[in-house]
Design an enzyme around this catalytic site. Structure first.
Site, PDB file in Angstrom:
ATOM      1  N   SER A  94      -3.690 -43.863  59.696  1.00  0.00           N
ATOM      2  CA  SER A  94      -4.202 -42.883  59.324  1.00  0.00           C
ATOM      3  C   SER A  94      -3.479 -41.786  60.815  1.00  0.00           C
ATOM      4  CB  SER A  94      -4.991 -42.854  59.101  1.00  0.00           C
ATOM      5  OG  SER A  94      -5.482 -40.906  58.987  1.00  0.00           O
ATOM      6  N   ASP A 196      -5.204 -43.976  47.343  1.00  0.00           N
ATOM      7  CA  ASP A 196      -5.197 -42.754  48.398  1.00  0.00           C
ATOM      8  C   ASP A 196      -6.518 -41.672  48.306  1.00  0.00           C
ATOM      9  OD1 ASP A 196      -6.135 -41.444  51.445  1.00  0.00           O
ATOM     10  OD2 ASP A 196      -4.680 -42.989  51.701  1.00  0.00           O
ATOM     11  N   HIS A 226      -8.569 -44.826  51.305  1.00  0.00           N
ATOM     12  CA  HIS A 226      -7.323 -44.658  52.200  1.00  0.00           C
ATOM     13  C   HIS A 226      -7.541 -46.107  53.355  1.00  0.00           C
ATOM     14  CE1 HIS A 226      -5.571 -41.870  54.714  1.00  0.00           C
ATOM     15  NE2 HIS A 226      -7.181 -42.057  55.805  1.00  0.00           N
TER      16      HIS A 226
END
Length: 256
Positions: A94, A196, A226
């Site tokens: 991320s 996600d 995620h």
């Protein structure tokens, strides 16, 4: 500095093959998320280092005092800790993926792996944080994420909210990281979870299209959310990253 949990601390596992891997956690996360992958790679010879990014793993008050420059500096300091290795690989989840994209512009990077990196977000209201940060300091998740099942649950260490000011910094970081993707030449593995809940899956296609590397591929995780590091397909992901790290140095030698 009072940590949320001892497992939130940065870690460095010494390896045997002369190669290093820098593991960068995401926004509101901690190095604990990378513990299982770090152990996996270390058992296969790699020296792995997961720094704690500034303002994370402690308190939202500390997060509120940091900027994107602080986060990138934390990652750069981590990279310095691996400077003596012949090959250094970047793996980022991320926000850690965004920072990895910035660091990967450096020629000495052997390979790049991004995991669920936020090019496109599901929540189109995110730009409002630039305004909301002036009226609200912190925001808690309306529906807190539940710990994953099994052994991964002990590594589920993160904030249950975020600083609005820090979220604004995150969006600035995203624009900065995506501005010159054509400068990234390192072999790239782009991992994206189809389920996600934060990042739109087409983010992976955009990265693959815009990265300057002549060797890049996408690994799709069909069921993970995620934080794929703690989800059910992590074994698939670990093996793919290991293969990517193994092949990257020889590929760069052939391509030079």
């Amino acid at each position: 500095m009072q940590l949320l949990d001892p497992l939130a601390a940065p870690f460095l596992f010494e390896g045997t093959n002369g190669e290093g891997a820098l593991l960068l956690h995401g926004f509101t996360g901690t190095p604990a998320h990378f513990r299982m992958m770090g152990q996996f790679l270390n058992e296969r010879g790699y020296t792995v280092h997961a720094p704690l990014l500034a303002g994370h793993g402690t308190s939202l008050e500390e997060m509120d005092q940091t900027t994107r420059r602080d986060w990138v500096q934390s990652a750069q300091d981590g990279l310095e800790a691996l400077r003596g290795f012949g090959h250094v690989h970047l793996v980022g989840l991320s926000m850690g993926g965004l920072i990895s994209l910035l660091l990967a512009r450096q020629d000495e990077i052997a390979s790049l792996t991004t995991i669920d990196t936020p090019v496109k977000l599901w929540d189109r209201r995110d730009p409002l944080v630039h305004i909301l940060k002036h009226v609200e300091r912190f925001h808690s998740w309306k529906e807190p994420e539940q710990p994953p099942p099994g052994e991964a649950a002990r590594y589920f260490i993160q904030y249950d909210g975020f600083s609005l000011r820090a979220a604004s910094e995150l969006l600035h970081l995203k624009r900065q990281a995506l501005r010159h993707l054509d400068r990234v030449q390192a072999p790239a593995l782009i991992i994206q979870s189809r389920a996600d809940e934060t990042v739109r899956p087409e983010s992976a296609d955009i990265l693959a299209r815009r990265l300057g590397s002549s060797r890049k591929r996408i690994l799709w995780l069909e069921h993970s959310r995620h934080n794929a590091l703690l989800d059910t397909e992590r074994d698939i992901m670990d093996e793919a990253i290991l293969e990517h790290l193994h092949s990257a140095p020889s590929w760069r030698t052939q391509g030079s």
